[in-house]
Scaffold this motif. Structure first.
Motif, short mmCIF file in Angstrom:
data_model
loop_
_atom_site.label_atom_id
_atom_site.label_comp_id
_atom_site.label_asym_id
_atom_site.label_seq_id
_atom_site.Cartn_x
_atom_site.Cartn_y
_atom_site.Cartn_z
N GLU A 153 -2.88 0.83 -3.18
CA GLU A 153 -1.68 1.60 -3.51
C GLU A 153 -0.47 0.69 -3.71
OE1 GLU A 153 -1.57 4.80 -4.35
OE2 GLU A 153 -3.76 4.79 -4.06
N LYS A 154 -0.32 -0.30 -2.84
CA LYS A 154 0.80 -1.25 -2.95
C LYS A 154 0.69 -2.06 -4.24
CE LYS A 154 2.49 -2.76 1.48
NZ LYS A 154 2.45 -3.81 2.49
N GLU A 155 -0.52 -2.51 -4.55
CA GLU A 155 -0.72 -3.33 -5.75
C GLU A 155 -0.50 -2.51 -7.01
OE1 GLU A 155 -1.08 -6.68 -5.89
OE2 GLU A 155 -0.71 -6.50 -3.73
N LEU A 156 -0.92 -1.25 -7.01
CA LEU A 156 -0.68 -0.39 -8.17
C LEU A 156 0.81 -0.16 -8.37
CD1 LEU A 156 -3.54 2.26 -7.98
CD2 LEU A 156 -3.16 0.57 -9.78
#
Length: 169
Positions: A153-156
């Protein structure tokens, strides 16, 4: 894989890699993949098939991770099966030695850090398929995870933010 294994060696054997004892089929399977990886990699490199060459290394990495799940070193420690635990930890350290060696031409700095954490000197590339080359009794050096798990989620969110900045420009 490396940081998990060195942490287990520290926790269960005071940072000293134990000697391997009697083997089970799961150990023999890991060793078979370890022996096969270098010849596979060399064939792919001769064919200039770098993608499959790297994939052959990842096959050994995945097999080593699966080996941890199959052998459950934490359960062996809890059940005080010290000889079996020693074999499992040794097999993992020897597989990691092979992985560090195989990565030399592709990721030299990562390979160097792996050897540092393994507590051994860099070995000849040809030794990657040899079994039982890790020196039992050797002290490991813990370090940061070389390939930390990504939080999807953070990377997206980071990806979308960067993408939106590019579109705005």
């Amino acid at each position: 894989l490396l940081s998990r294994t060195t942490a287990m060696v520290e926790k269960y054997h005071d940072g000293l890699v134990p000697q391997a004892g009697p083997e089970e089929e799961v150990d023999k399977d890991l060793k078979a993949v370890q022996k096969k990886t270098l010849p596979d990699l060399e064939q792919y490199m001769q064919d200039f098939d770098f993608q499959h060459g790297l994939e052959s290394i990842w096959t050994l990495i995945r097999r080593s991770n699966k080996y941890i799940d199959e052998t459950a070193p934490w359960a062996l420690a809890k059940e005080e099966k010290t000889e079996r635990l020693g074999t499992v930890l040794y097999r993992l350290m020897d597989a990691l030695r092979s992985i560090a060696t195989l990565l030399i031409p592709f990721m030299p700095e990562t390979s160097e850090e792996m050897f540092r954490q393994l507590g051994i000197e860099k070995m000849a590339f040809e030794s990657a398929s040899e079994i039982d080359r890790y020196p039992a009794g050797n002290k490991v050096n813990r370090g940061d995870a070389l390939f930390p798990r990504l939080e999807v989620e953070k990377e997206l969110a980071r990806f979308h933010e960067a993408n939106n900045r590019l579109i705005a420009e």
